[in-house]
Design an enzyme around this catalytic site. Structure first.
Site, short mmCIF file in Angstrom:
data_model
loop_
_atom_site.label_atom_id
_atom_site.label_comp_id
_atom_site.label_asym_id
_atom_site.label_seq_id
_atom_site.Cartn_x
_atom_site.Cartn_y
_atom_site.Cartn_z
N HIS A 120 2.16 4.08 -3.44
CA HIS A 120 0.74 4.10 -3.06
C HIS A 120 -0.12 4.60 -4.23
CE1 HIS A 120 -2.70 4.70 -0.20
NE2 HIS A 120 -3.02 5.66 -1.06
N GLU A 121 0.31 5.72 -4.83
CA GLU A 121 -0.48 6.31 -5.93
C GLU A 121 -0.57 5.38 -7.13
OE1 GLU A 121 -1.21 9.05 -3.33
OE2 GLU A 121 -2.26 8.73 -5.23
N HIS A 124 -3.18 2.87 -6.81
CA HIS A 124 -4.49 3.39 -7.25
C HIS A 124 -4.58 3.42 -8.76
CE1 HIS A 124 -6.06 4.42 -3.37
NE2 HIS A 124 -5.20 5.41 -3.13
N HIS A 130 -7.97 1.21 -1.04
CA HIS A 130 -7.25 1.26 0.24
C HIS A 130 -7.39 -0.05 1.00
CE1 HIS A 130 -7.25 5.90 0.29
NE2 HIS A 130 -6.12 5.41 -0.19
#
Ligand SMILES: CC(C)C[C@H](CS(C)(=N)=N)C(=O)N[C@H]1Cc2cn(c3ccccc23)CCCCCCNC1=O
Ligand SMILES: [Zn+2]
Length: 169
Positions: A120-121, A124, A130
């Site tokens: 997930h990180e 980013h 998101h």
């Protein structure tokens, strides 16, 4: 144009990363392989290559930290926010911090799965926002029950839209 300085994506195919402070929840080798696997998830879908450096000059500097740790986003102790990453850019761009007040795991059970959170990180760190789709790895809340392939079709489409053209260039 200055988009390469604080753009929505990296303007190069090879990105470097380094690991600073580690968590004590897992052996260093396990942290390294989980982070490498999380980078590989995005590499396969984007055509990007990730190279680990042992210096502080990497594009993406990964660290396990707690509470106030030198940026404007102090962590909040156990649970709550698990980690954060800066979007593409120079300096702090791409840097990824994991809250070491969490208990990090390599598998199921209690604690938070480092591979899932790192995927997930790093999304980013590559410029992804998101998703409202609970199946997406970029959904705003942690969900352990992810399929082994981790990326939803939407995730693959998002990262490809952002980077595939670069590969064609
Ligand atoms: C998606 C993650 C990998 C990364 C994101 C942070 S970020 C910046 N990278 N998008 C995250 O940590 N989300 C929180 C969101 C969140 C859920 N709750 C919270 C209670 C307080 C504060 C935040 C939360 C409810 C209670 C559960 C708390 C533990 C799980 N926490 C989360 O899922
Ligand atoms: Zn997020």
């Amino acid at each position: 144009d200055y988009s390469h300085i604080q753009g929505t994506r990296w303007n190069k195919n090879v990105l470097t990363y380094s690991i600073g402070r580690y968590t004590r929840d897992l052996p260093h080798s396990t942290v390294e392989s989980l982070l490498e696997s999380a980078f590989n998830v995005w590499a396969r879908a984007s055509g990007l290559t990730f190279v680990r450096l042992h210096t502080n000059s990497a594009d993406i500097r990964v660290e396990f930290v707690t509470n106030a740790h030198g940026d404007f986003y102090p962590f909040d102790g156990p649970r709550g926010t698990l980690a954060h990453a800066f979007g593409p850019g120079l300096g702090a761009g791409g840097d990824t911090h994991f809250d070491d007040d969490e208990f990090w795991t390599a598998g199921g059970g209690t604690g938070f799965n480092l591979f899932v959170v790192a995927a997930h990180e790093f999304g980013h760190a590559l410029g992804l926002k998101h998703s409202r789709n609970p199946e997406s790895v970029m959904y705003p809340t942690y969900k352990m029950s992810r399929p082994s392939n981790l990326l939803s079709r939407e995730d693959v489409a998002s990262i490809s839209a952002l980077y595939r053209p670069l590969r064609a260039a």
